[in-house]
Design a protein around this motif. Sequence first.
Motif, PDB file in Angstrom:
ATOM      1  N   ASN A  17      78.046 -72.896  65.916  1.00 21.30           N
ATOM      2  CA  ASN A  17      78.994 -73.326  64.876  1.00 21.30           C
ATOM      3  C   ASN A  17      78.590 -72.798  63.507  1.00 21.30           C
ATOM      4  N   GLY A  18      77.285 -72.811  63.254  1.00 23.90           N
ATOM      5  CA  GLY A  18      76.790 -72.386  61.940  1.00 23.90           C
ATOM      6  C   GLY A  18      77.061 -70.908  61.674  1.00 23.90           C
ATOM      7  N   LEU A  19      76.884 -70.077  62.675  1.00 23.75           N
ATOM      8  CA  LEU A  19      77.089 -68.631  62.457  1.00 23.75           C
ATOM      9  C   LEU A  19      78.570 -68.270  62.428  1.00 23.75           C
ATOM     10  N   ALA A  21      80.793 -70.170  60.930  1.00 19.40           N
ATOM     11  CA  ALA A  21      81.376 -70.801  59.729  1.00 19.40           C
ATOM     12  C   ALA A  21      81.661 -69.737  58.664  1.00 19.40           C
ATOM     13  N   PRO A  22      82.586 -70.060  57.722  1.00 22.85           N
ATOM     14  CA  PRO A  22      82.922 -69.073  56.665  1.00 22.85           C
ATOM     15  C   PRO A  22      81.685 -68.646  55.868  1.00 22.85           C
ATOM     16  N   ILE A  23      80.761 -69.598  55.617  1.00 26.82           N
ATOM     17  CA  ILE A  23      79.478 -69.224  55.004  1.00 26.82           C
ATOM     18  C   ILE A  23      78.421 -69.465  56.078  1.00 26.82           C
ATOM     19  N   PRO A  24      78.021 -68.407  56.797  1.00 26.75           N
ATOM     20  CA  PRO A  24      77.132 -68.614  57.943  1.00 26.75           C
ATOM     21  C   PRO A  24      75.804 -69.255  57.535  1.00 26.75           C
ATOM     22  N   ALA A  25      75.426 -70.302  58.265  1.00 29.26           N
ATOM     23  CA  ALA A  25      74.202 -71.044  57.926  1.00 29.26           C
ATOM     24  C   ALA A  25      73.652 -71.714  59.175  1.00 29.26           C
ATOM     25  N   VAL A  26      72.335 -71.858  59.227  1.00 30.84           N
ATOM     26  CA  VAL A  26      71.690 -72.609  60.314  1.00 30.84           C
ATOM     27  C   VAL A  26      70.779 -73.635  59.646  1.00 30.84           C
ATOM     28  N   PRO A  27      70.843 -74.925  60.055  1.00 28.93           N
ATOM     29  CA  PRO A  27      70.000 -75.940  59.402  1.00 28.93           C
ATOM     30  C   PRO A  27      68.503 -75.613  59.497  1.00 28.93           C
ATOM     31  N   ALA A  28      67.798 -75.908  58.408  1.00 33.44           N
ATOM     32  CA  ALA A  28      66.379 -75.521  58.295  1.00 33.44           C
ATOM     33  C   ALA A  28      65.493 -76.204  59.331  1.00 33.44           C
ATOM     34  N   ARG A  29      65.962 -77.316  59.918  1.00 34.82           N
ATOM     35  CA  ARG A  29      65.064 -78.013  60.845  1.00 34.82           C
ATOM     36  C   ARG A  29      64.733 -77.161  62.068  1.00 34.82           C
ATOM     37  N   TRP A  30      65.568 -76.129  62.334  1.00 34.37           N
ATOM     38  CA  TRP A  30      65.312 -75.293  63.508  1.00 34.37           C
ATOM     39  C   TRP A  30      64.235 -74.241  63.271  1.00 34.37           C
ATOM     40  N   PHE A  31      63.677 -74.191  62.087  1.00 31.32           N
ATOM     41  CA  PHE A  31      62.529 -73.287  61.832  1.00 31.32           C
ATOM     42  C   PHE A  31      61.316 -73.683  62.676  1.00 31.32           C
ATOM     43  N   TYR A  32      61.220 -75.001  62.966  1.00 32.52           N
ATOM     44  CA  TYR A  32      59.925 -75.535  63.386  1.00 32.52           C
ATOM     45  C   TYR A  32      59.712 -75.576  64.901  1.00 32.52           C
ATOM     46  N   ASP A  33      59.782 -74.398  65.551  1.00 29.65           N
ATOM     47  CA  ASP A  33      59.237 -74.333  66.903  1.00 29.65           C
ATOM     48  C   ASP A  33      57.723 -74.163  66.733  1.00 29.65           C
ATOM     49  N   ARG A  34      56.995 -73.924  67.833  1.00 29.86           N
ATOM     50  CA  ARG A  34      55.538 -73.857  67.706  1.00 29.86           C
ATOM     51  C   ARG A  34      55.107 -72.789  66.683  1.00 29.86           C
ATOM     52  N   ARG A  35      55.694 -71.575  66.819  1.00 23.27           N
ATOM     53  CA  ARG A  35      55.331 -70.477  65.913  1.00 23.27           C
ATOM     54  C   ARG A  35      55.746 -70.801  64.470  1.00 23.27           C
ATOM     55  N   GLY A  36      56.944 -71.391  64.327  1.00 22.86           N
ATOM     56  CA  GLY A  36      57.432 -71.733  62.989  1.00 22.86           C
ATOM     57  C   GLY A  36      56.520 -72.755  62.315  1.00 22.86           C
ATOM     58  N   GLU A 255      75.302 -60.775  70.385  1.00 24.52           N
ATOM     59  CA  GLU A 255      75.841 -61.933  71.115  1.00 24.52           C
ATOM     60  C   GLU A 255      74.817 -63.049  71.150  1.00 24.52           C
ATOM     61  N   ILE A 256      75.321 -64.278  71.178  1.00 22.82           N
ATOM     62  CA  ILE A 256      74.460 -65.442  71.414  1.00 22.82           C
ATOM     63  C   ILE A 256      75.174 -66.291  72.457  1.00 22.82           C
ATOM     64  N   GLU A 257      74.492 -66.578  73.544  1.00 25.32           N
ATOM     65  CA  GLU A 257      75.115 -67.311  74.658  1.00 25.32           C
ATOM     66  C   GLU A 257      76.473 -66.695  75.010  1.00 25.32           C
ATOM     67  N   GLY A 258      76.549 -65.394  74.990  1.00 20.76           N
ATOM     68  CA  GLY A 258      77.777 -64.687  75.372  1.00 20.76           C
ATOM     69  C   GLY A 258      78.845 -64.648  74.290  1.00 20.76           C
ATOM     70  N   GLN A 259      78.589 -65.309  73.166  1.00 17.07           N
ATOM     71  CA  GLN A 259      79.592 -65.327  72.083  1.00 17.07           C
ATOM     72  C   GLN A 259      79.305 -64.192  71.089  1.00 17.07           C
ATOM     73  N   PRO A 260      80.339 -63.369  70.756  1.00 19.64           N
ATOM     74  CA  PRO A 260      80.079 -62.225  69.878  1.00 19.64           C
ATOM     75  C   PRO A 260      80.066 -62.603  68.387  1.00 19.64           C
ATOM     76  N   PHE A 261      79.197 -61.943  67.634  1.00 16.98           N
ATOM     77  CA  PHE A 261      79.116 -62.127  66.171  1.00 16.98           C
ATOM     78  C   PHE A 261      78.969 -60.757  65.516  1.00 16.98           C
ATOM     79  N   SER A 262      79.575 -60.603  64.324  1.00 14.67           N
ATOM     80  CA  SER A 262      79.389 -59.369  63.552  1.00 14.67           C
ATOM     81  C   SER A 262      79.067 -59.736  62.115  1.00 14.67           C
ATOM     82  N   PHE A 263      78.108 -59.030  61.538  1.00 20.37           N
ATOM     83  CA  PHE A 263      77.774 -59.191  60.122  1.00 20.37           C
ATOM     84  C   PHE A 263      77.887 -57.824  59.458  1.00 20.37           C
TER      85      PHE A 263
END
Length: 311
Positions: A17-19, A21-36, A255-263
């Motif tokens: 949904n975030g990518l 959106a008209p202003i593409p954004a991903v919430p910052a909480r997803w930074f924090y996997d083990r490496r993050g 693509e992400i999960e089969g959904q296409p995106f262009s930037f």
Amino acid sequence: MPETPEVDPAFRDDVLNGLAAPIPAVPARWFYDRRGSELFDDITRLDAYYPTETEMRIMGENASAIAEATGRGAALVEFGAGSATKTPLIIDAIEPAHYVPIDISGDYLRDSADKLKADHPGLAVDPVEADFTKPFDLPSEIDGFERIGFFPGSTIGNFVPRSATDMLRHFRDILGDGAKLLIGMDRVKEIDRLKRAYDDPEGVTAAFNKNLLTRINRELNGTIPEDAFDHEARWNEMLGRIEMHLVANRDVSFEIEGQPFSFAKGETIHTENSHKYGKRAARALLLAGGWTPTHEWTDDADDFAVILAEA
Ligand code: AVI
């Protein structure tokens, strides 16, 4: 057959949904996997990233004044399990009877609770595995004890003011009447210093930001060419915040999960906000969240503030 990692549906929804959106954004909480999380720890040790060191210095230099204002023997409730360095500092200063760390990651919570218990034998540690932004119950062990909320690190700055206000009200509801809150807030300062803190010369913050793309590719079957995006830290003067973006350095499709995106070249994915608060704005935010500021400690340059407020 290679094992497919389990997909977190909330991550999937936020990214898709975030990518789109008209202003593409991903919430910052997803930074924090083990490496993050490792990269964030590295950030806190960088010379350019002043908040961690400054906040610790403020708490260390004002330990007895803070203890006098909070009182000793209370129940200290930390929203987000404490970092190995900050929590012992405040526990040594205010000598609580109970420490209640709240964190969504049970493993992390148990590790840090065990370590604290070993170092502070007289302290009762009552961890709660929960998302601190949602309703949860405090352990009955702290019934009858004064409650002090602890929210260091200027994490409040990662929420837009409306959500920050809601969260402060939520903290008040959880802690109850008569509670206190000790909170760290980063100040507005020269733009060059702010930008350097979020775009350090060693490139650690850039790696932290770009790790989000690695995580999307790994966990959501993404095909994002990671070299097509560059890290950028921008100061948004109107909103008083540093923004982190991933900027497409060429036209790119994936693509992400089969959904296409262009930037198109120059388009960005907005990945984080870090709001900075002047003296009055910090106090106004607390008041809007149902807390009355009573004490404030800062460093000589007024780069960062540790504020005590009452419910
Ligand atoms: C966790 N939070 C307070 C950090 C901040 O300063 O906003 C996250 C961070 N992002 C880049 N550097 C640090």
